[in-house]
Enzyme design. Structure first.
Site, PDB file in Angstrom:
ATOM      1  N   SER A   1      12.779  22.132 -17.974  1.00 53.03           N
ATOM      2  CA  SER A   1      12.289  22.493 -18.202  1.00 53.03           C
ATOM      3  C   SER A   1      11.917  23.720 -18.812  1.00 53.03           C
ATOM      4  O   SER A   1      13.099  24.122 -18.833  1.00 53.03           O
ATOM      5  CB  SER A   1      11.012  22.913 -16.894  1.00 53.03           C
ATOM      6  OG  SER A   1      10.324  23.707 -16.821  1.00 53.03           O
TER       7      SER A   1
ATOM      8  N   GLU B   1       8.508   8.766 -17.754  1.00 46.66           N
ATOM      9  CA  GLU B   1       6.589   8.727 -18.831  1.00 46.66           C
ATOM     10  C   GLU B   1       6.360   8.327 -19.788  1.00 46.66           C
ATOM     11  O   GLU B   1       5.186   7.924 -19.533  1.00 46.66           O
ATOM     12  CB  GLU B   1       6.722  10.113 -18.054  1.00 46.66           C
ATOM     13  CG  GLU B   1       6.502  10.849 -16.662  1.00 46.66           C
ATOM     14  CD  GLU B   1       7.166  12.207 -16.853  1.00 46.66           C
ATOM     15  OE1 GLU B   1       6.697  13.401 -17.494  1.00 46.66           O
ATOM     16  OE2 GLU B   1       7.646  12.867 -15.435  1.00 46.66           O
TER      17      GLU B   1
ATOM     18  N   HIS C   1       0.709  -0.957   0.034  1.00 47.38           N
ATOM     19  CA  HIS C   1       0.126  -0.292   0.194  1.00 47.38           C
ATOM     20  C   HIS C   1       0.923   0.944  -0.397  1.00 47.38           C
ATOM     21  O   HIS C   1       0.537   2.404   0.704  1.00 47.38           O
ATOM     22  CB  HIS C   1      -0.491  -0.180   1.338  1.00 47.38           C
ATOM     23  CG  HIS C   1      -1.775  -1.300   1.481  1.00 47.38           C
ATOM     24  ND1 HIS C   1      -2.711  -1.456   0.902  1.00 47.38           N
ATOM     25  CD2 HIS C   1      -1.654  -2.202   2.239  1.00 47.38           C
ATOM     26  CE1 HIS C   1      -3.076  -2.468   1.103  1.00 47.38           C
ATOM     27  NE2 HIS C   1      -2.324  -3.099   2.216  1.00 47.38           N
TER      28      HIS C   1
ATOM     29  N   LYS D   1      14.715  22.508 -12.955  1.00 45.16           N
ATOM     30  CA  LYS D   1      14.140  21.537 -12.667  1.00 45.16           C
ATOM     31  C   LYS D   1      14.805  20.015 -14.126  1.00 45.16           C
ATOM     32  O   LYS D   1      15.528  20.508 -15.219  1.00 45.16           O
ATOM     33  CB  LYS D   1      12.783  21.050 -14.116  1.00 45.16           C
ATOM     34  CG  LYS D   1      11.804  21.846 -13.413  1.00 45.16           C
ATOM     35  CD  LYS D   1      10.937  20.468 -12.580  1.00 45.16           C
ATOM     36  CE  LYS D   1       9.741  20.087 -12.717  1.00 45.16           C
ATOM     37  NZ  LYS D   1       9.064  19.822 -11.713  1.00 45.16           N
TER      38      LYS D   1
END
Ligand code: ARG
Length: 463
Positions: free
Chosen positions: A283, A296, A162, A289
């Site tokens: 970015s 992704e 979990h 960043k």
């Protein structure tokens, strides 16, 4: 024999009007299935060799056809072949060109076969080699994963259920889980070989042929183990396509899960892993960043492969037996899924080579959340002869106490523990050591260091 003028469709004697240009555009699959040219030529060569062996065509015609086909193969591989949408697909494009090269004798190549058996023979051969290519990439991933595991046998991290701290584990054990996953993927692809090894060639349009062909001969020549059993089933069957798409989907689902996991581990909250600059992007506005875009990409691409599996299932659903044009889309779907998976496998391997674990962070997180509570319960069962349920309750009380005192389990004094379980001695304190906890999980498949080493050895030997 009907003349085959090169600028006309093969069926022009019967169908007088030219196909509407719109249909020619949408009905043509050449832009997709030209990818099957090698397989198509291989199949045609095996076919005419069989026709000659069975005395259906002469030696001279066989040789002429093979000469023409080999010439076409060279032309295509050297980008000197002009594909024409008017001739619909790869089979007709090649046949048309064969007429140009060797003349009317090209007309013998299509004896005792149909595009219906031709196309699935091509596709089965193609999927077989695609399967091998995928498995080679999976091998590479397994190798890269083993490398990480080897270096991290004693790297402590929290094991989660979990996404809450559960029990301490070795980072190597975690990566060895990936090895199991990708080995299973490999096996899943290999399991398809049984149906991929049945040759469709020679079932012709749907009912077989009156020519005395030898399907076992072509099957063997083309690397299949045997011919398929029923001509109607053979031209209708795309189960081998579904099986392949399913395997691609499962494999990309695995990559997606792992990508998600690594994204979480790379987040600033977790900070479990660093990704080298080779596999992150910046970015356009936030100068600080470093984003895990590639991970992704991997997570997202599973959507495409699932969609393709569902497209194919939907195309086949409700389709009566035998051939229908609907099925022509199978190749585009297969190629797209394959290309996507190959890209994902390559990217994933690159990411594995550019990951470094933040061991300190992993240890710190493993050290909170009372992750050795189960070890204490196990100790009570083994040393104080009580049932696991009773030990569980006693341990829960100790955890409650520690939580109230804002202490870790291993910071509790033996006197404090004794207040809850008087029979405890200071010997118990060792169970709170994270490495000791990991190493105690010696049951087969558990996270103990010896188990991991044994598994790494086993998989390295299999390479
Ligand atoms: N291009 C076709 C396909 O991929 C080949 C089979 C054509 N057969 C037919 N009866 N029109 O499905």
């Amino acid at each position: 024999m009907a003349k085959n003028k090169n600028n006309q469709a093969i069926w022009n004697t019967r169908i007088k009007k030219k196909a509407s240009s719109l249909f020619e555009k949408v009905g043509s699959s050449i832009s997709i299935d030209k990818r099957l040219y090698r397989e198509d030529i291989l199949v045609s060569i095996a076919h005419v060799e069989m026709l000659f062996k069975q005395k259906i065509i002469s030696f001279k015609i066989k040789n002429k056809i093979i000469y023409g086909l080999q010439k076409i193969e060279k032309e295509i591989s050297k980008n000197k072949f002009e594909f024409n949408t008017k001739y619909e697909d790869i089979h007709m494009n090649i046949e048309k060109r064969l007429f140009q090269i060797i003349g009317e004798e090209a007309g013998y190549v299509h004896t005792a076969r149909s595009r219906n058996d031709q196309v699935i023979t091509d596709l089965k051969i193609w999927i077989k080699s695609a399967t091998k290519e995928i498995n080679n990439h999976l091998e590479k991933i397994i190798k890269s994963t083993l490398k990480i595991a080897e270096k991290n046998i004693e790297t402590v991290m929290p094991g989660f259920t979990h996404l809450k701290n559960a029990q301490p584990i070795s980072l190597a054990h975690y990566f060895m889980a990936y090895v199991e996953i990708f080995n299973r993927d490999k096996r899943r692809f290999m399991n398809n070989l049984e149906s991929l090894n049945e040759s469709p060639l020679g079932v012709a349009a749907l009912s077989g042929t009156s020519f005395n062909i030898n399907r076992s001969f072509t099957a063997k020549k083309l690397g299949f183990t045997s011919p398929t059993n029923n001509s109607i089933d053979t031209v209708s069957d795309r189960d081998f396509v579904l099986d392949f798409l399913f395997c691609v989907s499962v494999c990309s689902m695995h990559i997606s899960r792992i990508a998600e996991e690594l994204i979480v581990w790379n987040s600033d909250g977790f900070n479990f892993i660093n990704l080298s600059d080779k596999v992150v992007t910046g970015s356009s506005i936030m100068p600080q960043k470093k984003n895990p875009d590639l991970l992704e990409y991997l997570r997202g691409k599973s959507g495409l492969t699932f969609g393709n599996l569902f497209s194919m299932l939907t195309i086949l659903k409700g389709l009566p037996l035998s051939y229908f044009k609907d099925m022509q889309d199978d190749k585009e779907i297969v190629f797209k899924s394959f290309d996507t998976l190959i890209n994902s496998l390559k990217i994933f391997d690159e990411i594995l080579k550019n990951i470094s674990p933040n061991k300190k962070k992993m240890y710190e997180l493993a050290d909170i959340g009372f992750s050795t509570a189960t070890d204490l319960a196990d100790y009570l069962v083994k040393n104080n002869s009580i049932s696991f349920r009773e030990a569980y309750q006693k341990t829960a009380k100790i955890v409650n106490y520690a939580e109230k005192k804002k202490k870790k389990l291993r910071d509790l004094k033996i006197e404090e523990l004794k207040k809850i379980e008087p029979r405890l001695t200071s010997d118990v304190l060792k169970v709170f050591d994270l490495k000791n906890s990991i190493n105690s999980k010696k049951s087969y498949g558990g996270t103990s260091f010896e188990n991991i080493k044994r598994m790494i050895m086993k998989y390295k030997k299999e390479k």
